[in-house]
Design a protein around this motif. Structure first.
Motif, PDB file in Angstrom:
ATOM      1  N   LEU A  10      13.594 -27.005 -51.257  1.00 60.35           N
ATOM      2  CA  LEU A  10      13.210 -27.221 -52.649  1.00 60.35           C
ATOM      3  C   LEU A  10      14.383 -27.654 -53.519  1.00 60.35           C
ATOM      4  O   LEU A  10      14.239 -28.530 -54.373  1.00 60.35           O
ATOM      5  CB  LEU A  10      12.575 -25.954 -53.217  1.00 60.35           C
ATOM      6  CG  LEU A  10      12.074 -26.029 -54.664  1.00 60.35           C
ATOM      7  CD1 LEU A  10      11.051 -27.151 -54.822  1.00 60.35           C
ATOM      8  CD2 LEU A  10      11.482 -24.693 -55.101  1.00 60.35           C
ATOM      9  N   GLU A  47       7.563 -29.507 -51.564  1.00 58.20           N
ATOM     10  CA  GLU A  47       7.245 -28.330 -52.365  1.00 58.20           C
ATOM     11  C   GLU A  47       7.096 -28.578 -53.859  1.00 58.20           C
ATOM     12  O   GLU A  47       6.646 -27.686 -54.586  1.00 58.20           O
ATOM     13  CB  GLU A  47       8.328 -27.257 -52.153  1.00 58.20           C
ATOM     14  CG  GLU A  47       8.425 -26.720 -50.745  1.00 58.20           C
ATOM     15  CD  GLU A  47       9.488 -25.639 -50.634  1.00 58.20           C
ATOM     16  OE1 GLU A  47       9.273 -24.541 -51.183  1.00 58.20           O
ATOM     17  OE2 GLU A  47      10.533 -25.900 -50.016  1.00 58.20           O
ATOM     18  N   ALA A  51       5.452 -25.821 -56.356  1.00 60.54           N
ATOM     19  CA  ALA A  51       6.269 -24.961 -57.216  1.00 60.54           C
ATOM     20  C   ALA A  51       6.092 -25.258 -58.697  1.00 60.54           C
ATOM     21  O   ALA A  51       6.256 -24.361 -59.531  1.00 60.54           O
ATOM     22  CB  ALA A  51       7.741 -25.108 -56.832  1.00 60.54           C
ATOM     23  N   PHE A 148       7.401 -24.238 -63.837  1.00 64.73           N
ATOM     24  CA  PHE A 148       6.931 -23.458 -62.699  1.00 64.73           C
ATOM     25  C   PHE A 148       5.439 -23.154 -62.827  1.00 64.73           C
ATOM     26  O   PHE A 148       4.937 -22.863 -63.916  1.00 64.73           O
ATOM     27  CB  PHE A 148       7.694 -22.140 -62.598  1.00 64.73           C
ATOM     28  CG  PHE A 148       9.127 -22.294 -62.143  1.00 64.73           C
ATOM     29  CD1 PHE A 148       9.421 -22.538 -60.812  1.00 64.73           C
ATOM     30  CD2 PHE A 148      10.164 -22.207 -63.055  1.00 64.73           C
ATOM     31  CE1 PHE A 148      10.733 -22.687 -60.393  1.00 64.73           C
ATOM     32  CE2 PHE A 148      11.477 -22.342 -62.645  1.00 64.73           C
ATOM     33  CZ  PHE A 148      11.761 -22.590 -61.306  1.00 64.73           C
ATOM     34  N   TYR A 243       8.920 -20.157 -53.937  1.00 69.47           N
ATOM     35  CA  TYR A 243       9.584 -20.765 -55.096  1.00 69.47           C
ATOM     36  C   TYR A 243       9.856 -19.766 -56.211  1.00 69.47           C
ATOM     37  O   TYR A 243      10.680 -20.019 -57.100  1.00 69.47           O
ATOM     38  CB  TYR A 243       8.760 -21.926 -55.651  1.00 69.47           C
ATOM     39  CG  TYR A 243       7.494 -21.526 -56.374  1.00 69.47           C
ATOM     40  CD1 TYR A 243       7.518 -21.157 -57.714  1.00 69.47           C
ATOM     41  CD2 TYR A 243       6.266 -21.527 -55.729  1.00 69.47           C
ATOM     42  CE1 TYR A 243       6.364 -20.786 -58.389  1.00 69.47           C
ATOM     43  CE2 TYR A 243       5.108 -21.165 -56.385  1.00 69.47           C
ATOM     44  CZ  TYR A 243       5.152 -20.788 -57.709  1.00 69.47           C
ATOM     45  OH  TYR A 243       4.012 -20.422 -58.364  1.00 69.47           O
ATOM     46  N   PHE A 262      19.552 -24.692 -54.417  1.00 69.30           N
ATOM     47  CA  PHE A 262      18.415 -23.865 -54.828  1.00 69.30           C
ATOM     48  C   PHE A 262      18.805 -23.008 -56.026  1.00 69.30           C
ATOM     49  O   PHE A 262      18.113 -22.988 -57.051  1.00 69.30           O
ATOM     50  CB  PHE A 262      17.972 -22.983 -53.654  1.00 69.30           C
ATOM     51  CG  PHE A 262      16.713 -22.193 -53.899  1.00 69.30           C
ATOM     52  CD1 PHE A 262      15.476 -22.701 -53.534  1.00 69.30           C
ATOM     53  CD2 PHE A 262      16.759 -20.930 -54.484  1.00 69.30           C
ATOM     54  CE1 PHE A 262      14.303 -21.971 -53.748  1.00 69.30           C
ATOM     55  CE2 PHE A 262      15.611 -20.197 -54.706  1.00 69.30           C
ATOM     56  CZ  PHE A 262      14.378 -20.717 -54.333  1.00 69.30           C
TER      57      PHE A 262
END
Length: 300
Positions: A10, A47, A51, A148, A243, A262
């Motif tokens: 991610l 992702e 996420a 998010f 996530y 990350f």
């Protein structure tokens, strides 16, 4: 057309998405797309739409035909390339090398790619992690786009409430990354101690350190041996989406990043005035070449 290849976890995917957005700003009349072939072959999930809210993201996916036309090669970036593709591609490279428009960035880039040097009349495939770019120039837009998704896990909201109730510091331990290399910050390095001391000078000693890691038992043992005067809480990442570790780190008042994009992106997406962010020195060294460097990153 410019095609940015998406690959890795991610953190890298966010870097590649951010790079595509940077390109869109710089070349508003060019089509900028993401290539997902690496994910299809390796089985590693793309992702971003898992996420983040898909409606806020801005990207188009390149077709296989577009990728082959721009790259000048068949199945470029596909690990298990068929023997006929390998023969064909080798022939193309020998006799038509000038028509293969691929820019590759090493894993640890020695210097940010100079976008101004790309021929604007040509199409390009851009293959790399693209961490060493001046994303601070578009950080407010990235924060608005990378919203998010709401977690469905009860455990997430338990941790969110606990983090918001204290002077929270996230400490990320990425066990295994760069193990045995000169960029390994575990186990002999004083990086984490130095980072905690720096943050305590800024925020005081009444901090609570929330430890995030891909190896719960290792992280628990490691922080017990740091011998620092502050409480450590190793965050259990089970029973919730992967996530959400990034999401929880972004809520903290200070971030101690690991050898990992990350945790750096967790800090950047949660950036606000007064936040303190530390990184291993090598992770920021290439950004010294970037105009408008992210000034919150403190190299230790």
């Amino acid at each position: 057309m410019m095609i940015v290849m998406s690959k890795g976890g991610l953190g890298n995917q966010i870097s590649q998405y951010a790079f595509s957005r940077l390109l869109q700003k710089k070349y508003p009349n060019r089509a900028i797309k993401l290539d997902l072939s690496w994910h299809l072959v390796t089985g590693v999930e793309f992702e971003l739409p898992l996420a983040f809210e898909r409606s806020s993201l801005h990207y188009e996916i390149a077709t296989k035909g577009e990728m082959e036309k721009v790259a000048g090669l068949w199945n470029y970036g596909v690990i298990k390339t068929h023997i006929t593709d390998k023969v064909r591609n080798k022939t193309v490279k020998i006799f038509m090398g000038s028509k293969v428009h691929i820019v590759r960035e090493p894993l640890i880039s020695g210097h940010p790619v100079q976008l101004d040097q790309l021929n604007k009349e040509q199409d390009w495939v851009l293959d790399g992690t693209w961490w060493s770019q001046p994303y601070i120039s578009i950080l407010p837009e990235l924060q608005a786009e990378l919203q998010f998704r709401h977690s469905s896990a009860v455990q997430y909201y338990k941790w969110e409430k606990e983090i918001k109730s204290t002077k929270a510091v996230s400490l990320h331990i990425r066990n295994g990354d760069f193990s045995g290399t000169n960029r390994d910050i575990l186990p002999q390095s004083n990086y984490y101690k130095n980072a905690l001391r720096h943050i305590q000078k800024k925020l005081g000693k009444d901090i609570t350190v929330f430890v995030f890691s891909n190896n719960f038992s290792f992280a628990n043992e490691y922080v017990q041996n740091l011998d620092m005067e502050c409480p450590f809480i190793v965050v259990d990442s089970t029973d919730r989406e992967a996530y959400t570790d990034m999401q929880l780190m972004s809520l903290c008042d200070a971030n101690i990043c690991a050898n990992s994009t990350f945790s750096v992106w967790a800090a950047m997406l949660g950036w606000k005035e007064g936040k303190i962010v530390t990184c291993p020195e090598w992770l920021t060294e290439n950004r010294k070449n970037c105009e408008n460097e992210f000034s919150a990153l403190i190299a230790l």
